[in-house]
Design a protein around this motif. Structure first.
Motif, short mmCIF file in Angstrom:
data_model
loop_
_atom_site.label_atom_id
_atom_site.label_comp_id
_atom_site.label_asym_id
_atom_site.label_seq_id
_atom_site.Cartn_x
_atom_site.Cartn_y
_atom_site.Cartn_z
N SER A 177 -0.22 -0.49 -12.68
CA SER A 177 -0.03 0.96 -12.82
C SER A 177 -0.57 1.46 -14.15
N SER B 92 1.69 -4.89 -8.03
CA SER B 92 0.79 -3.77 -8.34
C SER B 92 0.46 -3.71 -9.82
N ASP C 15 0.84 -1.21 0.00
CA ASP C 15 0.00 0.00 0.00
C ASP C 15 0.87 1.25 0.00
N GLN C 16 1.88 1.25 0.84
CA GLN C 16 2.77 2.40 0.90
C GLN C 16 3.54 2.56 -0.40
N GLU D 171 -1.14 8.00 -9.57
CA GLU D 171 -2.54 7.95 -9.13
C GLU D 171 -3.30 6.97 -10.01
N VAL E 59 2.61 1.69 -3.42
CA VAL E 59 1.69 2.21 -4.44
C VAL E 59 1.47 3.71 -4.24
N GLN E 60 1.33 4.11 -2.99
CA GLN E 60 1.03 5.52 -2.70
C GLN E 60 2.24 6.43 -2.93
N THR E 61 3.44 5.91 -2.74
CA THR E 61 4.62 6.77 -2.80
C THR E 61 5.43 6.63 -4.09
N THR F 276 -2.92 0.31 -8.30
CA THR F 276 -3.58 -0.52 -7.29
C THR F 276 -2.68 -1.66 -6.86
#
Length: 557
Positions: free
Chosen positions: A525, A523, A337-338, A346, A340-342, A349
């Motif tokens: 993208s 992930s 999760d981290q 946007e 993907v977020q960093t 997933t």
């Protein structure tokens, strides 16, 4: 397209409408959008250097990015979609049992050296691809992937022969019906090439050389039917120049020159765009998207049609990886999760399986493995693998749709692994300078890699990874369940009913993630490309398979 690997099984799950018997007239003339501009150059910043220019032996996206402009196939992909359409064939029809396919061909096409494109040329191409020496069989991975084998093992080949029934009618025979045919003919590696040029350039004169190959003269002098012709490759300056094919049968390209400049560093690509020395580039850093837009550029975001994964060599010299508890522990150690977020754009997933959710056969019941370092430590202790060592590698000099910055992604994963007591031995190599070959040769315990789908098919994802028991990057041959997984994939591929086939692939996806876990899906993208002011006509492709004949540049660079 795609990372290097050797596969000896064939493709499945046809695209919607792919096997239309008697397809409509070729849409290339109507939908290319290409103009008849007299001037102008479109300069595109490429993330890596091509291997060479014969698409048959190519395995990587940077090579295909160039060859896709020069060559065409019997069937193609509608720009901006994953939909199959006619290209050099106007339509096609199978016999009753699906073992003979008749392709009606365009009668107004010549190769760029003046050779006629006709049924004899089609058959010459298929026989050339089929009849490879040992080195060619290794290098021609996509043929092995979709056709199963080569002439030396003809009994196990999907392809069985080609006959010129008429000047503009070719009949291709295959060993049995499969949902992957003729969709597989849209692959860039199966493009039609000039028989004259291939003979003069000794196209099949490939030889093993060290850990790679030496390619014949033809690989540096490619001849296709497409809207651009090969100009030259200034390897020292990393510049590939293509020229507009003024004899092209369809709409002429909108620019007279198409130039690819190899600029491995993404920040440098942005600087070159800002300076006006290039007109566009692929895979802009997600953190730069807003800034690029505000500066007047156009950021084109593709749909996510890929998977980033942490791969294992299960048949290698690290016995601890053979224990499923160890692989589960490593998965729980990763804070995806981290990541993907960093590190990802946007819309990215966390993956639950080795395919995106838009592909038939995706299992919606699967949940992501939880980030749980304590559980990871417990499983490692239970497996007697506390303090285990892992030779873990990442590629340099490249950005890929699923990993815009490989080093940063690697560092995030390495940090998580070390936090649960894993001793990581760092290895790295450039993308086309050893990394892909090392992965295929099993020189790393673990590595980061990914896949962008060639077309909309579950087999194109999980079949690519695990469908060949003998050779795949994950080394499943040495696992007790390897043969069962390969057999299950082949059985799912053979199901004719679409709903039943999807259900079978859903079950296989569940087995892969819950019972086998041969690697760790990370992930998905949504990659982007960016073009500067004045550039029109770019059609972003979910397959990252853009064709640039429709591009125009205002004022002409």
């Amino acid at each position: 397209m795609s990372p290097r690997r050797t596969m000896a099984t064939f493709t499945a799950a046809i695209l919607a409408g792919a096997a239309l018997a008697g397809c409509a007239e070729s849409q290339r003339d109507d939908e290319s959008g290409g103009g008849n501009g007299d001037d102008g150059t479109f300069v595109f910043g490429a993330a890596g250097a091509p291997e060479m220019f014969d698409p048959f032996y190519a395995t990587d996206g940077e090579t295909f990015r160039v060859t896709r402009q020069i060559f065409e196939g019997l069937v193609g992909i509608k720009p901006g979609t994953a939909e199959i359409v006619p290209e050099l064939a106007t339509d096609w029809e199978p016999n009753d049992d699906g073992t003979e396919w008749t392709f009606n061909l365009r009668d107004d096409v010549k190769f760029q050296d003046g050779t006629d494109f006709n049924a004899e040329a089609v058959c010459a191409n298929f026989e050339r691809m089929f009849d490879q020496n040992e080195a060619g069989q290794t290098a021609g991975e996509y043929w092995g992937y979709v056709m199963g084998s080569f002439k030396s093992d003809a009994a196990n080949s999907l392809y069985q022969g080609c006959e010129a029934a008429d000047d503009y009618q070719a009949v291709i025979s295959i060993s049995g019906p499969t949902s992957g045919f003729p969709t597989m003919l849209s692959l860039a590696s199966l493009s039609m090439q000039s028989p004259t040029a291939m003979e003069e350039g000794d196209a099949n004169g490939i030889a093993a050389e060290g850990e790679g190959f030496s390619f014949p003269d033809y690989a540096d002098n490619p001849v296709g039917t497409g809207p651009f012709t090969f100009g030259d490759y200034d390897e020292a300056n990393g510049t590939i120049t293509l020229k507009r094919n003024d004899d092209y049968y369809g709409d002429k390209a909108g620019v007279s020159e198409l130039v690819f400049r190899v600029i491995p560093d993404e920040s440098t690509r942005r600087q070159e765009l800002e300076a006006g020395s290039i007109n566009g580039y692929d895979l802009p850093n997600p953190v730069d998207w807003a800034g690029l837009e505000s500066d007047g550029n156009d950021v084109e975001i593709r749909d996510a049609f890929n998977i980033l994964y942490l791969g294992f060599n299960l048949d290698g010299n690290n016995p601890e990886l053979k224990d499923p508890k160890v692989r589960q522990a490593l998965y729980h150690a990763l804070n995806r999760d981290q990541l993907v977020q960093t590190q990802l754009p946007e819309g990215a997933t966390v993956a639950t399986q080795f395919m995106p959710d838009t592909v038939s056969g995706y299992n919606t019941d699967l949940e992501p493995y939880a980030y749980d370092p304590e559980e990871a430590k417990r499983l490692l202790s239970e497996a007697g693998a506390e303090g285990m060592e892992l030779t873990f590698a990442y590629p340099t000099e490249v950005s890929r749709p699923y990993m815009p910055d490989p080093e940063k992604i690697y560092e995030a994963l390495r940090t998580d692994l070390e936090a649960v007591g894993v001793k990581v031995n760092v290895k790295t190599a450039s993308w086309n300078g050893g990394y892909l070959d090392n992965v295929t040769a099993g020189r790393y315990d673990a590595y980061i890699l990914g896949w962008t789908g060639d077309y909309d098919s579950p087999f194109n994802f999980i079949g690519t990874f695990f469908g060949n028991l003998k050779e795949n990057d994950f080394g499943t041959k040495g696992m007790p369940w390897g043969k069962q997984l390969a057999d299950d994939l082949k059985s799912a591929d053979a199901i004719v009913d679409e709903d039943e086939r999807a259900a079978a692939f859903e079950k296989v996806n569940q087995q892969i993630m819950e019972d086998y876990l041969p690697g760790l899906p990370i992930s998905h993208s949504p990659p982007a490309l960016v073009v500067g002011p004045g550039v029109e006509g770019v059609e972003p492709s979910p397959l990252t398979a853009e064709e640039f004949d429709s591009v125009t540049v205002e004022g002409g660079q």
